[in-house]
Design an enzyme around this catalytic site. Sequence first.
Site, PDB file in Angstrom:
ATOM      1  N   ARG A 116      24.875 -56.780  83.009  1.00 29.14           N
ATOM      2  CA  ARG A 116      24.407 -55.469  82.554  1.00 29.14           C
ATOM      3  C   ARG A 116      23.934 -54.643  83.755  1.00 29.14           C
ATOM      4  O   ARG A 116      22.743 -54.447  83.987  1.00 29.14           O
ATOM      5  CB  ARG A 116      23.324 -55.641  81.492  1.00 29.14           C
ATOM      6  CG  ARG A 116      23.814 -56.492  80.321  1.00 29.14           C
ATOM      7  CD  ARG A 116      22.904 -56.437  79.127  1.00 29.14           C
ATOM      8  NE  ARG A 116      23.270 -55.331  78.259  1.00 29.14           N
ATOM      9  CZ  ARG A 116      22.647 -55.054  77.123  1.00 29.14           C
ATOM     10  NH1 ARG A 116      21.643 -55.785  76.718  1.00 29.14           N
ATOM     11  NH2 ARG A 116      23.026 -54.037  76.387  1.00 29.14           N
ATOM     12  N   GLN A 121      28.216 -50.128  82.525  1.00 26.34           N
ATOM     13  CA  GLN A 121      27.783 -49.389  81.331  1.00 26.34           C
ATOM     14  C   GLN A 121      28.945 -48.909  80.468  1.00 26.34           C
ATOM     15  O   GLN A 121      28.870 -48.933  79.249  1.00 26.34           O
ATOM     16  CB  GLN A 121      26.910 -48.198  81.744  1.00 26.34           C
ATOM     17  CG  GLN A 121      25.517 -48.610  82.167  1.00 26.34           C
ATOM     18  CD  GLN A 121      24.657 -47.438  82.573  1.00 26.34           C
ATOM     19  OE1 GLN A 121      25.124 -46.304  82.671  1.00 26.34           O
ATOM     20  NE2 GLN A 121      23.383 -47.683  82.818  1.00 26.34           N
ATOM     21  N   ASP A 124      30.046 -51.841  78.278  1.00 26.40           N
ATOM     22  CA  ASP A 124      28.965 -52.596  77.642  1.00 26.40           C
ATOM     23  C   ASP A 124      29.116 -52.612  76.116  1.00 26.40           C
ATOM     24  O   ASP A 124      28.594 -51.743  75.419  1.00 26.40           O
ATOM     25  CB  ASP A 124      27.618 -51.990  78.052  1.00 26.40           C
ATOM     26  CG  ASP A 124      26.434 -52.824  77.590  1.00 26.40           C
ATOM     27  OD1 ASP A 124      26.640 -53.813  76.865  1.00 26.40           O
ATOM     28  OD2 ASP A 124      25.298 -52.477  77.955  1.00 26.40           O
ATOM     29  N   SER A 127      25.793 -52.725  73.981  1.00 22.82           N
ATOM     30  CA  SER A 127      25.092 -51.457  73.782  1.00 22.82           C
ATOM     31  C   SER A 127      25.822 -50.546  72.798  1.00 22.82           C
ATOM     32  O   SER A 127      25.208 -49.947  71.917  1.00 22.82           O
ATOM     33  CB  SER A 127      24.911 -50.730  75.119  1.00 22.82           C
ATOM     34  OG  SER A 127      24.003 -51.424  75.935  1.00 22.82           O
ATOM     35  N   TYR A 222      17.048 -57.720  78.305  1.00 24.32           N
ATOM     36  CA  TYR A 222      16.810 -58.579  77.152  1.00 24.32           C
ATOM     37  C   TYR A 222      15.341 -58.982  77.083  1.00 24.32           C
ATOM     38  O   TYR A 222      14.591 -58.894  78.048  1.00 24.32           O
ATOM     39  CB  TYR A 222      17.650 -59.861  77.251  1.00 24.32           C
ATOM     40  CG  TYR A 222      19.127 -59.651  77.139  1.00 24.32           C
ATOM     41  CD1 TYR A 222      19.720 -59.379  75.920  1.00 24.32           C
ATOM     42  CD2 TYR A 222      19.950 -59.742  78.261  1.00 24.32           C
ATOM     43  CE1 TYR A 222      21.088 -59.195  75.822  1.00 24.32           C
ATOM     44  CE2 TYR A 222      21.315 -59.566  78.170  1.00 24.32           C
ATOM     45  CZ  TYR A 222      21.873 -59.291  76.938  1.00 24.32           C
ATOM     46  OH  TYR A 222      23.226 -59.119  76.840  1.00 24.32           O
TER      47      TYR A 222
END
Length: 370
Positions: A116, A121, A124, A127, A222
Amino acid sequence: MIAGILKEPQQESRVSLLPEGVSQLIKKGHTIVVESGAGAKASASDSDYEKAGATISSAESVVAASEVILCIHQPSIPIPSSKVLIGMYQPLFHQEQMSKWAGEGLTVFSLDMLPRTTRAQSMDVLSSQANIAGYKAVLVAANNYPRYFPMFMTAAGSITPAKVLILGAGVAGLQAIATAKRLGAVVEVFDTRPAVKEEVMSLGAKFVEVEGAADASKAGGYAVEQTEEYKQKQQQRISESIAKADIVITTAQIPGKKAPVLITEAMINNMRNGSVIVDIAAATGGNTPFTRDGEIVIHNGVQIIGSGNLPSTMSSDASKLYGKNILNFLQLLTTKEGALQLNWEDDLVKGSCITHGGEVVHDRVKQLIS
């Protein structure tokens, strides 16, 4: 590159790539083969794929023809050796399957293990899908809650706004805050990471603070395991907030471990009749002792809704976003000429690869197996 798109299991409505994504790959010189009916539940027909330039075939033919196979969940048919498989396979929970795939000579990329980082991004998947889960969790709660969310003042009397408590302010939690506020609720949020307080408050919610949390700054966004002393303080503060809440959205998960039980039976017994808990962490055990994934359990008048796969309930947009993540990831695996090329010098390629060359190559998965 020849890429194949497989139909997902019965309980899944998403598809790895919609026709618009297929069209983009074909324009770059790739060949796409799609299993018949793969996109039906995501509002994409076989004819839509054919118009985009794909070939429709049976699952067996798709697998036989493809170098790269796209399938969000574990495929229901055997995959021959030397193939590349890309999806979200939760390898920390399914070590036996990873070992089996390694033994069969598959190269497996699990995008839920993608590092991550800033560069990752656009790929991802956690997400993009969590965003949908947070939004939909509030709507599920509103549909099951027997009262209004916003405050109403009418000639027949006034209705007070619903009080929503959100446990976890990650991507799902932040979207849940925004959605609950749009619906007119009063929102409180708990998270073990003090760093998210500013984001929570910027969305108009109150942040419930508990001092003494373990440092989660190196956990890639996390949650991490906490001390017993902290857990006791945490349970006390959560208990106080839950007693006043009408809706609770729980999102707390720890990679590779069972979801922590944050809401005890005693806490649920203190909630008023008609209250609703939506547990997004249901797929990994849930944040209550009564959570069952895909089911509604009623305990002491409180509905506990296990919702471990909410993105599947918004199949079209969930597939669109997931597909964009896939397209961006595939750029790392192909040359400008469209040939498949696995660049092991790339930290994202290496970090998301679980099996290759007949063995499990991901360090964390390897440690769990040994």
